[in-house]
Design a protein around this motif. Structure first.
Motif, PDB file in Angstrom:
ATOM      1  N   PHE A  27      -6.201  -4.833 -19.801  1.00 27.23           N
ATOM      2  CA  PHE A  27      -6.748  -3.477 -19.901  1.00 27.23           C
ATOM      3  C   PHE A  27      -8.128  -3.363 -19.289  1.00 27.23           C
ATOM      4  O   PHE A  27      -8.554  -2.298 -18.865  1.00 27.23           O
ATOM      5  CB  PHE A  27      -6.844  -3.038 -21.364  1.00 27.23           C
ATOM      6  N   LYS A  29      -9.032  -4.784 -16.664  1.00 30.38           N
ATOM      7  CA  LYS A  29      -8.950  -4.904 -15.210  1.00 30.38           C
ATOM      8  C   LYS A  29      -7.981  -3.853 -14.693  1.00 30.38           C
ATOM      9  O   LYS A  29      -6.989  -3.542 -15.332  1.00 30.38           O
ATOM     10  CB  LYS A  29      -8.409  -6.294 -14.833  1.00 30.38           C
ATOM     11  N   ASP A  30      -8.278  -3.349 -13.548  1.00 25.28           N
ATOM     12  CA  ASP A  30      -7.353  -2.411 -12.947  1.00 25.28           C
ATOM     13  C   ASP A  30      -6.661  -3.097 -11.772  1.00 25.28           C
ATOM     14  O   ASP A  30      -7.321  -3.550 -10.844  1.00 25.28           O
ATOM     15  CB  ASP A  30      -8.130  -1.173 -12.469  1.00 25.28           C
ATOM     16  N   PRO A  31      -5.320  -3.221 -11.837  1.00 27.85           N
ATOM     17  CA  PRO A  31      -4.640  -3.916 -10.739  1.00 27.85           C
ATOM     18  C   PRO A  31      -4.821  -3.198  -9.414  1.00 27.85           C
ATOM     19  O   PRO A  31      -4.598  -3.749  -8.361  1.00 27.85           O
ATOM     20  CB  PRO A  31      -3.177  -3.904 -11.176  1.00 27.85           C
ATOM     21  N   LYS A  32      -5.233  -1.941  -9.465  1.00 28.13           N
ATOM     22  CA  LYS A  32      -5.394  -1.193  -8.220  1.00 28.13           C
ATOM     23  C   LYS A  32      -6.751  -1.453  -7.585  1.00 28.13           C
ATOM     24  O   LYS A  32      -7.067  -0.913  -6.537  1.00 28.13           O
ATOM     25  CB  LYS A  32      -5.202   0.308  -8.481  1.00 28.13           C
ATOM     26  N   LEU A  33      -7.569  -2.283  -8.246  1.00 26.69           N
ATOM     27  CA  LEU A  33      -8.892  -2.567  -7.710  1.00 26.69           C
ATOM     28  C   LEU A  33      -8.873  -3.605  -6.598  1.00 26.69           C
ATOM     29  O   LEU A  33      -9.888  -4.214  -6.315  1.00 26.69           O
ATOM     30  CB  LEU A  33      -9.818  -3.078  -8.817  1.00 26.69           C
ATOM     31  N   VAL A  34      -7.720  -3.839  -6.012  1.00 29.72           N
ATOM     32  CA  VAL A  34      -7.666  -4.742  -4.876  1.00 29.72           C
ATOM     33  C   VAL A  34      -8.631  -4.171  -3.839  1.00 29.72           C
ATOM     34  O   VAL A  34      -8.616  -2.973  -3.573  1.00 29.72           O
ATOM     35  CB  VAL A  34      -6.235  -4.779  -4.306  1.00 29.72           C
ATOM     36  N   TRP A  75      -7.005  18.796 -11.899  1.00 30.79           N
ATOM     37  CA  TRP A  75      -6.114  18.369 -12.978  1.00 30.79           C
ATOM     38  C   TRP A  75      -6.398  16.950 -13.424  1.00 30.79           C
ATOM     39  O   TRP A  75      -5.665  16.364 -14.210  1.00 30.79           O
ATOM     40  CB  TRP A  75      -4.659  18.475 -12.519  1.00 30.79           C
ATOM     41  N   GLN A 108      -4.478  17.579  -3.532  1.00 32.03           N
ATOM     42  CA  GLN A 108      -3.326  18.140  -4.239  1.00 32.03           C
ATOM     43  C   GLN A 108      -3.775  19.199  -5.227  1.00 32.03           C
ATOM     44  O   GLN A 108      -3.454  19.143  -6.411  1.00 32.03           O
ATOM     45  CB  GLN A 108      -2.571  17.040  -4.992  1.00 32.03           C
ATOM     46  N   LYS A 132      -2.684  21.058   2.373  1.00 31.97           N
ATOM     47  CA  LYS A 132      -1.514  20.851   1.523  1.00 31.97           C
ATOM     48  C   LYS A 132      -0.811  19.537   1.815  1.00 31.97           C
ATOM     49  O   LYS A 132      -0.246  18.905   0.934  1.00 31.97           O
ATOM     50  CB  LYS A 132      -0.548  22.025   1.675  1.00 31.97           C
ATOM     51  N   ALA A 133      -0.837  19.134   3.072  1.00 28.17           N
ATOM     52  CA  ALA A 133      -0.169  17.884   3.426  1.00 28.17           C
ATOM     53  C   ALA A 133      -0.956  16.666   2.949  1.00 28.17           C
ATOM     54  O   ALA A 133      -0.440  15.557   2.919  1.00 28.17           O
ATOM     55  CB  ALA A 133       0.032  17.809   4.929  1.00 28.17           C
ATOM     56  N   GLY A 134      -2.214  16.876   2.555  1.00 30.85           N
ATOM     57  CA  GLY A 134      -3.014  15.774   2.046  1.00 30.85           C
ATOM     58  C   GLY A 134      -3.432  14.790   3.130  1.00 30.85           C
ATOM     59  O   GLY A 134      -3.462  13.588   2.902  1.00 30.85           O
ATOM     60  N   LEU A 138      -4.403  10.801   2.708  1.00 26.65           N
ATOM     61  CA  LEU A 138      -3.590   9.759   3.335  1.00 26.65           C
ATOM     62  C   LEU A 138      -4.454   8.831   4.173  1.00 26.65           C
ATOM     63  O   LEU A 138      -4.329   7.611   4.111  1.00 26.65           O
ATOM     64  CB  LEU A 138      -2.517  10.394   4.218  1.00 26.65           C
ATOM     65  N   TYR A 143      -4.957   5.919  -3.936  1.00 26.09           N
ATOM     66  CA  TYR A 143      -3.928   5.670  -4.950  1.00 26.09           C
ATOM     67  C   TYR A 143      -3.849   6.860  -5.897  1.00 26.09           C
ATOM     68  O   TYR A 143      -2.829   7.167  -6.457  1.00 26.09           O
ATOM     69  CB  TYR A 143      -4.262   4.450  -5.797  1.00 26.09           C
TER      70      TYR A 143
END
Lengths: 181, 659
Positions: A27, A29-34, A75, A108, A132-134, A138, A143
């Motif tokens: 908890f 650590k965030d695995p997305k912190l690569v 949001w 978004q 809208k296409a973001g 991208l 993430y």
């Protein structure tokens, strides 16, 4: 009790506690912190318009001064938390000291919702909404939100923060990277 | 307001569940069965309360009521009705409510069906189940409330994740939940037996159907998940050893081990401690599965909604395991049995070996799944464990299992003689060699695939011979025709033949997996009107076309596929654009035959009118899906089996021994 002297009992109990500890550690650590592959590379180009004033801005206009590029959304819950910190950074480093710009791009998101959010949480710095296409999201390989990039005066990304960007993060991780120069 | 009514339902359900935790215990203490009866009734009331809350949420989805935050997050007005219903479990809070609904349904069934039987343990079965209810309902009324409202009300929802817009989503998550939650019932019976110290086979026999049902649901959930990944994600495979897949696979493995080892307890009064361990671990892994999916502790391609309830799940899981094992050690004297396997050459030993393999794979998967965390804790480095690790270890264990299925049917309980074995093994071994020859003739040169073919032919032959023998005996005794005898045999020993059909399904899955060893991949740029040859296929690209499908706009590459001279199919792989999502998704096109799938994905459309495509030729994938009907029919047969009491003669072999 015989049980309390059984090594098997203690082995199993300790095993469970150890596994729990391991996952509890997860908890913190965030695995997305690569580390982002974008760090130390030129920031992808973008051009945006301020969502309230309609003022246009493109990344090439920003050369010569470092800036914080914050991705947010109306949001997103942690975005509420960081809103005041980013606003404070804007007031201090952009308006008073003039050393750093703060820019927020909502992804978004519907422009009305984004405007409401900015009003409610008192964001007054340069805010825009991604298309809208973001496309910008991208290009920056997001993430999710919030994610925040620090781009230096040469337009190179120097730091990426995942999650709420607090004053602590700005002062501890970001400022030293641009003061060095 | 109707939403508030839903919240009242949830809060009342929480109160009723608390009642269900305390009152059965009081009933036992005061020896007042009426109190237990009231708790049984409360469990049924609980179900209707949760059903009420679920109906309110469903109504909000159907009515596009975006004042409900969860509906706003997971639906939009343009979403087809079908997906408005499946969006119920498309996000965290709703799936938690769905979980609670299923558990409440199961609890109500348990409370209703066991009104007169299992009197001694049923009060604590209810207590255990109600503790789980209290946990889930506490989350549902607080941190994870799917009926949470927001103001101002947005005009449009954020839409359901397009990846979840697949017919499989109607069935894959509910099946996994049914499986996860199904194991709560045998777990509750096991806990109750431990609390009461009633450690005969009652809990095993009473929960046999629950176990089998849960096992089946998980198996189907995994298969549907694989199919979804194959058809929707577009990377060409059905299994990627992703933490979320592993999370569902682990309880299935230990559940399978449990399903087999309880047979030993039932028939031979062995393995009582082991069965306790397995059911506690299986339940734990079911909870761990949910924890991994929802906590965000491990990185996963299934980047679905994550939430704050991870710590709560972890604490619950940890407590359940500590209490479960504490109770087990408390009763360990009662569980230890004097029986051990009589001989190495017996069904008992094969079952033991089977259990070792299954648990071995489960352990490997757990290790691989949790290792990134260990590495980070110990060395502070980020890493991810990839497929090769899992494959290297689980492939040999899995293949051993494939052989064991066959061998277990050949050896007898207690002891087999070598002479008997040599006689019965002869034909299956020859069949195995035939399987090898067939594989070699088909051009397969990969060792792994060939070993699977040998095992598949061996085991299939054993099962078929077994069935044929039984039918022949029946037919010669009764004088009935072949088909009648086959049906009668099937019905007479449903557990055995149901199991045999499931085993055939497992063989199919293995044969299909073997296809992974010799699949091939191509990247090609297609020019309109210019044919391209790939293996024995010819592709003719007709151009790009647009199509509207539901709420998505598809940009399709229209490709005619020829085999030899014949047009076999027109494939339309596409990229789809959803109004609520920034990125286009891949829509895969597949031409299927029994031997191989021709699998095509659009990688990109080029300005000069050409299209770049990725093509995979995946052999034997269809064979995997043949597992669906075999698992289904097999489970259906086996689930209607009534375990016999231990004091009755068990087996033809034992009768023979007795004579």
């Amino acid at each position: 009790m015989a049980m309390l002297t059984s090594w098997k009992f203690w082995a199993v109990m300790l095993g469970i506690v150890a596994l729990t500890g391991l996952f509890a550690f997860g908890f913190t650590k965030d695995p997305k912190l690569v580390p982002s592959p974008l760090v130390n590379r030129p920031a992808p180009a973008f051009s945006i318009t301020e969502m309230n004033t309609g003022q246009a801005l493109s990344s090439s206009d920003l050369k010569g001064k470092p800036y914080i590029l914050n991705f947010w959304a109306s949001w997103c819950v942690p975005c509420r938390q960081e809103a005041a910190h980013l606003e404070a950074a804007y007031q201090k480093y952009e308006r008073q000291q003039g050393v750093l710009r703060v820019i927020g791009i909502a992804i978004q998101d519907a422009p009305e919702a984004a405007r409401d959010f900015a009003k409610r949480y008192g964001k007054t710095y340069f805010l825009a909404v991604d298309n809208k296409a973001g496309d910008i999201a991208l290009n920056y390989g997001l993430y999710g939100v919030p994610e925040t990039f620090l781009v230096d005066a040469e337009g190179i990304i120097r730091f990426k923060n995942v999650g709420a960007t607090t004053t602590e993060v700005i002062e501890r991780d970001m400022l030293p990277l641009i003061r060095k120069k | 307001m109707i939403i508030n009514l839903g919240y009242v339902f949830l809060a009342s359900a929480l109160a009723v569940s608390l009642y269900g935790v305390i009152v059965p215990h009081l009933g036992v203490r005061r020896n007042n069965w009426n109190l237990v009866r009231s708790a049984q009734f409360a469990s049924i009331v609980n179900f209707f309360l949760v059903l009420g809350a679920s109906t309110v949420l469903l109504r909000s989805f159907l009515a596009n009521d975006f004042s409900v935050r969860f509906v706003w997050e997971n639906s939009s007005t343009d979403l087809p009705i079908f997906y408005k219903i499946t969006a119920f479990w498309g996000g965290m809070d709703g799936s938690l409510l769905f979980w609670e609904l299923v558990l409440a349904g199961f609890t109500a069934i348990v409370a209703y069906t066991y009104q007169r039987v299992n009197r001694e343990i049923i009060p604590y079965v209810l207590v255990t189940l109600n503790i789980i209810h209290v946990f889930l309902l506490s989350l549902l009324v607080s941190w994870s409330n799917p009926l949470d409202v927001q103001s101002p009300v947005p005009l449009e929802g954020r839409g359901l994740n397009p990846l979840l817009q697949h017919p499989g989503m109607a069935i894959h998550p509910p099946l996994l939940y049914l499986g996860y939650i199904g194991f709560a019932i045998p777990f509750a019976f096991a806990m109750a037996s431990l609390v009461r110290g009633r450690l005969d086979n009652a809990w095993v026999i009473s929960t046999r159907r629950w176990t089998l049902g849960a096992w089946y649901a998980l198996a189907m959930g995994l298969m549907f998940g694989g199919q979804w990944a194959y058809e929707e994600l577009g990377w060409g495979g059905y299994w990627g050893w992703d933490p979320v897949e592993n999370a569902a696979f682990m309880p299935w493995l230990t559940g399978t081990a449990f399903l087999h080892s309880v047979i030993l307890q039932e028939k031979r009064n062995m393995m009582k401690v082991w069965n306790m361990v397995l059911i506690i671990v299986t339940f734990g892994l079911s909870i761990l599965g949910t924890f991994i999916v929802r906590s965000g502790v491990l990185n996963s391609v299934h980047a679905f909604a994550q939430s704050e309830i991870g710590p709560a799940f972890l604490i619950f899981l940890s407590c359940a395991m500590l209490v479960g094992f504490y109770l087990m050690f408390l009763r360990i004297r009662l569980l230890e049995s004097r029986h051990t396997a009589d001989s190495l050459l017996s069904k008992e030993s094969v079952f033991l070996l089977n259990n070792l393999m299954l648990v071995g794979i489960a352990f490997t998967v757990l290790l691989g799944t949790a290792f990134p965390l260990v590495a980070e804790a110990v060395r502070g480095t980020k890493l991810s464990i990839q497929a090769p690790f899992f494959n290297t270890i689980s492939a040999p264990l899995g293949v051993t299992l494939l052989f064991l299925i066959g061998i277990s049917s050949l050896v007898a309980w207690r002891q087999s003689s070598w002479g008997f074995l040599v006689r019965t093994f002869r034909i299956p071994v020859l069949a195995g060699l035939a399987g090898l020859a067939l594989g070699l003739a088909g051009g397969v040169r990969h060792l792994g695939a060939l070993v699977i073919f040998i095992g598949a032919a061996f085991t299939t032959t054993v099962i078929v011979i077994d069935m044929a023998k039984a039918v022949r005996v029946r037919s010669s005794q009764s004088g009935e025709g072949w088909l009648e005898s086959a049906l009668a045999t099937l019905m007479r020993n449903r557990q055995r033949w149901g199991g045999a059909l499931i085993h055939l399904g497992v063989v199919c899955v293995f044969v299909g997996l073997a296809g992974n060893y010799f699949k091939s991949e191509f990247n090609r740029t297609l020019e309109p009107g210019k044919p391209i040859h790939i293996e024995d296929y010819t592709l003719l690209f007709k151009g790009m076309a647009d199509e509207q499908q539901g709420n998505a706009r598809l940009r399709q590459a229209v490709v005619e596929l020829y085999r030899g001279e014949n047009l076999v199919d027109t494939l339309k792989p596409a990229r789809s654009f959803y109004p609520t999502q920034p990125e286009p998704l891949n829509e895969v096109a597949i031409y299927r035959t029994l031997m191989e799938d021709f699998y095509m994905v659009v990688a990109g459309e080029n300005p000069d009118g050409t299209a770049t495509v990725r093509i995979l030729i995946n052999p034997l994938v269809m064979v995997i899906w043949m597992g669906f009907p075999l698992f289904t029919v097999g489970t259906f047969l086996a689930i209607f089996y009534r375990p016999r009491r231990l004091n009755q003669p068990l087996f033809e072999t034992e009768l023979e021994v007795a004579r």
